[in-house]
Design an enzyme around this catalytic site. Structure first.
Site, PDB file in Angstrom:
ATOM      1  N   GLY A  92     -10.354  30.181 -35.357  1.00 51.33           N
ATOM      2  CA  GLY A  92     -11.266  31.175 -35.703  1.00 51.33           C
ATOM      3  C   GLY A  92     -11.352  30.996 -37.605  1.00 51.33           C
ATOM      4  CG  LEU A  93      -8.158  31.714 -41.449  1.00 47.41           C
ATOM      5  CD1 LEU A  93      -9.024  32.713 -43.245  1.00 47.41           C
ATOM      6  CD2 LEU A  93      -6.913  32.814 -41.537  1.00 47.41           C
ATOM      7  CG  ASP A 107     -10.454  36.931 -31.124  1.00 46.02           C
ATOM      8  OD1 ASP A 107      -8.949  36.735 -30.532  1.00 46.02           O
ATOM      9  OD2 ASP A 107     -10.140  37.755 -30.319  1.00 46.02           O
ATOM     10  CG  ASP A 121      -2.371  -0.693   0.578  1.00 46.58           C
ATOM     11  OD1 ASP A 121      -2.305  -1.463  -0.021  1.00 46.58           O
ATOM     12  OD2 ASP A 121      -3.109  -0.860   1.474  1.00 46.58           O
TER      13      ASP A 121
END
Lengths: 408, 531
Positions: free
Chosen positions: B421-422, B286, B36
């Site tokens: 985005g573009l 944007d 453990d």
């Protein structure tokens, strides 16, 4: 020196992390608690997500209430699992501390489930619990569980069996070396596929590739196979002695043996030479982890000139390691078992150049100014055989090299 | 038995270790089998701590079970006290020790150590890691916080100092706890509030004894500090904050709440606080294309609730799924999901979560390390907002989630995995480019192919096969009913919205009993759903 106390080691469940890759159509189902599942995902890191081949049946309150219930639950879990993954050919039920303590009989469960799911799937069981096994002993128990499954062979010509999970590339190299000596019926345990189990019988001679296979060896001997005593194939010398033990057992002509091994042995020695500069005279301290410590210490001291401060091992099988112990430098301090706090006192007092230890200790010791080599890497890297001798030495040289590069 | 491949939380004793390791001068003696100690690696490797966790394990083996494990526990406890000389100790059992019933609490009392020894009762087969951390912290506070005498509100009221609060909840192995504490401490300082004790992270037992001196408490992580904060309110009359300052809006609400609790003594913050860049970044043009992007949120309750608010109110995303593995907070989560017209996913089974994500067809997943892999399998963008996390989410650089700087971090890390985005526009315009196409990863993430969703699924524990179908549906092969023209038209829709378009069209056809889906059906459905 024998020690009892707190042990900073893994349990046998961790063997699954490499075994599931070795036997590609096997699945490992741990019957345990959330702790076991947590361990598996902490140890297996990122692999858990790539179509995993292991899982945990996490026991809940109601499973602890009565045994019959637990067996029904297990049957249901296995049925669901096999329904989902029809590609599984072999299923290991792996015992854990909780399942051992409540005495859930997994061998009976495996027999019962095998009847139900034959012939599509073989279902076996072994224990990987921390109360019974340390780290690599999980592989030992797994292979021992495979031995009764091996087909029987009686009147065959003598055959050689190599026992212990090796990297595929290492396995192929050994097969080529044996073939060059004229031994071309060499089999490996574990096999890469559950269906390719090697046969075993009174004519089988087996060579251990790993030092932690006490139970598997015992099970093979019970099936009539004979153990070939040898040191382990680490380093140029170890590999030659290991191969030679097999060659002698099979009556290979010494000239033929030299012809097969001379070139790769010379290659291994050439690969080791540049690393001797950084390792010769370095003082090395081994914490117990995998039982590989003694063969590694033998290689580092004899082939690279390192000095051994203390060699710790979780368990010492005197018979299997007899050849190794004979090769260790006179007066090497061996410790079996562990009391981690007292061992840490010793390592601080000795201030070795390299401390070989687990990941729970490595960063804390680095922070105290000791250079460490984390030991688990030795199980996850091809290190056996001639072609890997240089890589193995480089594993120990790398932390020292890094020390000299860093300027901040 | 629950078939588990991945668990969102560890067992409760790992929660106790997180509290012990966060603190100074506290030592935890854990009755546990050999092996453990793997839990040490969570702290030394994943969090990269440079010290061993202050935990001593009895590490009993099978041969000890025949003998006296109780004696072994006592000897371990005495040796640990002697060696580490802590100011306080915790004692408890792991899941296996719980079965052998040695009663660490009673055994510890019998050893009669000269320091406080706090017994922990953590039921391993019912509870999990966060519950264990909360219970441990509560027991520590109860035992060490001192008595309410001389700590009444009256004493605190007639003082000649700035308002004083405690920060409660940060632990070891917490997701970004290190930097959240720094950020919130700075923010409180700017509005004229001093921080007394931060606990458990960095606190010693003496500090716990000073908790009652503060005017009120700030609860950063309710999963861990909720129980302790309620006890402090009952015992010392200290109010506590209920807003978790993740996101700009929540941080503003938090400042207002602190103002109320500090009795109006808070400085007018305008112009003093370094504001967040998020509002302007989100308003700049944007970010237009982010509007209505479908996002699925999953994690612990606190981070998931905060992320749901930030995603909708501050990024302009649409929430298409919300859930948590923190069952203790199921009610809050259901209420929050209902506000978005959703049914909350309350589950600790990652296969259920995978099924829900496949069902919802999001364009972005905000989740844990686990969702990262689900998202990879389904070919969806993903960012991590909550534990469990891996080593890369304990970064070297300053990366809070809370406060105004935290909002900046959220902005960068959530927008990063999305196609920019573009590129998104051009993908919608021109389908057959040899370099920029559906199969390619967003180009700002480097070269390589996008992972195609695999129809094969991992082991499934539940009988729900909806995940399999949903995932298979998200993948390429088209089911019956699609005409080949319609299928071709469907492929002209950019991949990140294609799954949704497809489900909508099929649902539209089903509702109208149409035998075949044509190009007409596709556009009829589009018109229908865009109303």
């Amino acid at each position: 020196m024998r020690e009892r106390g707190q042990r900073e080691v893994f349990c046998g469940l961790t063997g699954i992390v490499w075994l599931h890759r070795k036997i590609q159509d096997a699945f490992f189902l741990v019957i345990g608690s959330r702790t076991c599942a947590h361990l598996m995902q902490s140890a297996a890191g990122v692999m858990i997500f790539a179509e995993p081949r292991f899982a945990t049946a996490v026991m809940e309150e109601r499973d602890l209430a009565g045994l019959a219930d637990a067996n029904d639950e297990l049957d249901a879990a296995v049925a669901r699992l096999l329904e989902r993954r029809p590609d599984i050919k072999m299923l290991f039920l792996v015992g854990s501390c909780p399942s051992e303590v409540i005495k859930l009989d997994l061998s009976r469960a495996a027999a019962r489930l095998s009847d139900r799911h034959a012939p599509a799937v073989r279902i076996l069981s072994y224990s990987g619990s921390g109360i019974e096994t340390t780290f690599t002993q999980g592989e030992d128990r797994c292979l021992a569980a495979l031995v009764p499954e091996l087909p029987r062979v009686d009147n065959a010509p003598p055959q050689l069996l190599i026992v212990g999970a090796l990297a595929d590339v290492v396995e192929d190299q050994f097969a080529r070396l044996f073939a060059a000596m004229g031994l071309d019926t060499v089999c490996f345990l574990p096999p890469r596929r559950a269906g390719d189990l090697p046969a075993v019988g009174p004519n089988t001679r087996f060579l251990l590739a790993q030092p932690f296979l006490a139970d598997a060896a015992k099970a093979l001997e019970a099936r009539g196979a004979a153990h070939i005593a040898a040191p382990f194939p680490l380093g140029a010398e170890g590999t030659t002695l290991w191969l030679k033990a097999a060659a002698q057992a099979f009556g290979v002509d010494p000239m033929c043996f030299r012809a097969a091994t001379a070139a790769p042995e010379a290659r291994a020695k050439r690969a080791l030479a540049p690393l001797e500069a950084s390792l010769a005279g370095r003082r090395v301290f081994f914490f117990p982890d995998s039982q590989l410590e003694i063969p590694l210490a033998r290689m580092l001291s004899r082939e690279l000139g390192a000095r051994l401060v203390e060699v710790g091992t979780p368990y010492l099988h005197r018979q299997h390691l007899a050849e190794e112990l004979a090769l260790l430098p006179e007066g090497t301090v061996l410790s079996e078992g562990q009391d981690v706090d007292r061992q840490l006192d010793r390592v601080r007092a000795a201030a070795p150049d390299i401390t070989v230890c687990g990941l729970g200790l490595a960063n804390p010791l680095e922070a105290e100014g000791l250079t460490t080599k984390w030991s688990i890497e030795l199980l996850f890297t091809p290190i056996q055989g001639y072609e890997q001798a240089g890589d193995l030495a480089a594993l120990f040289a790398r932390p020292l090299d890094r020390q000299t590069r860093l300027r901040v | 038995m629950q078939l588990t491949v991945w668990t969102y939380e560890g067992p409760p004793h790992v929660g106790a270790m997180r509290v012990a390791t966060a603190m100074e001068g506290v030592h935890y003696v854990l009755h546990a089998p050999q092996g453990d100690t793997y839990a040490d690696l969570l702290f030394t490797m994943i969090e990269r701590r440079d010290k061993r966790p202050p935990v001593t394990y009895t590490t009993f083996e099978a041969r000890d079970l025949g003998k006296d494990t109780a004696e072994l526990f006592q000897a371990t406890l005495i040796a640990a006290h002697e060696r580490f000389k802590p100011q306080a100790m915790l004692v408890g059992s792991s899941c296996t020790a719980e079965l052998i019933q040695d009663d660490p609490g009673g055994l510890a009392r019998a050893t009669d150590l000269p320091i406080p020894v706090i017994p922990l009762e953590l039921p391993s087969y019912q509870r999990k890691e966060n519950w264990g951390a909360a219970e441990t912290f509560y027991q520590i506070v109860r035992t060490l916080a001192g008595s309410p005498r001389g700590k009444a509100m009256a004493d605190r009221a007639d003082r000649d100092r700035r308002p004083l609060c405690n920060l409660l909840g940060p632990t070891a192995l917490g997701f970004r706890h290190r930097d959240d504490v720094a950020e919130i401490t700075k923010l409180l300082g700017e509005i004229g509030v001093d921080v007394g004790v931060v606990a458990p992270l960095g606190a010693a037992p003496d500090d716990i004894a000073r908790l009652g001196d503060a005017d009120f408490n700030v609860v950063l992580y309710p999963e861990i500090a909720g129980v302790a904060a309620k006890w402090l309110k009952r015992t010392f009359g200290q109010d506590f904050t209920t807003t978790v300052p993740i996101g700009v809006g929540a941080t503003r609400d938090f400042i207002a709440e602190v103002g109320r609790l500090a009795g109006g003594a808070v400085t007018d913050a305008a112009g003093r606080i370094s504001p967040s860049n998020l509002p302007w970044f989100s308003r700049s043009v944007d970010s237009n294309y982010l509007t209505g992007k479908r996002v699925f949120v999953f994690g612990d309750a606190t981070h998931a609730l905060a992320a749901a608010r930030v995603a909708t109110e501050e990024f302009g995303f649409t929430l298409c799924g919300l859930g948590t593995y923190s069952r203790e907070f199921a009610r809050d989560m259901r209420a929050a999901a209902a506000q978005h017209g959703l049914e909350a996913v309350i589950s600790d089974d990652y296969l259920d979560v995978e099924a829900s994500i496949a069902e919802a067809q999001p364009e972005l997943v905000l989740g844990t390390q686990m969702e990262r892999h689900i998202a990879k399998r389904l070919g969806i963008a993903c960012a991590v907002i909550s534990a469990p996390v891996h080593v890369q989410d304990y970064p070297a650089r300053y990366s809070p989630q809370m406060g105004f700087e935290g909002a900046n971090v959220l902005w960068d890390s959530w927008v990063h995995p999305l196609v920019m985005g573009l590129e998104e526009h051009l993908l919608g315009m021109f389908r057959d480019d040899f370099e920029f196409h559906d199969g390619a990863r967003p180009s700002h993430l480097g070269a390589g192919a996008r992972v195609e969703p695999a129809p094969e699924m991992a082991v499934r524990a539940s009988e729900s096969s909806s995940a399999v179908t949903a995932v298979a549906e998200a993948a390429a092969p088209i089911a019956l009913g699609w005409g080949s023209d319609a299928e071709e038209e469907l492929r002209k829709i950019p991949f990140f919205v294609r799954g949704k378009a497809r489900r909508n069209t099929e649902q539209f056809a089903l509702e109208r009993g149409l035998a075949e889906i044509t190009v007409e059906t596709l556009y009829d459905a589009k018109a229908h759903f865009s109303r």
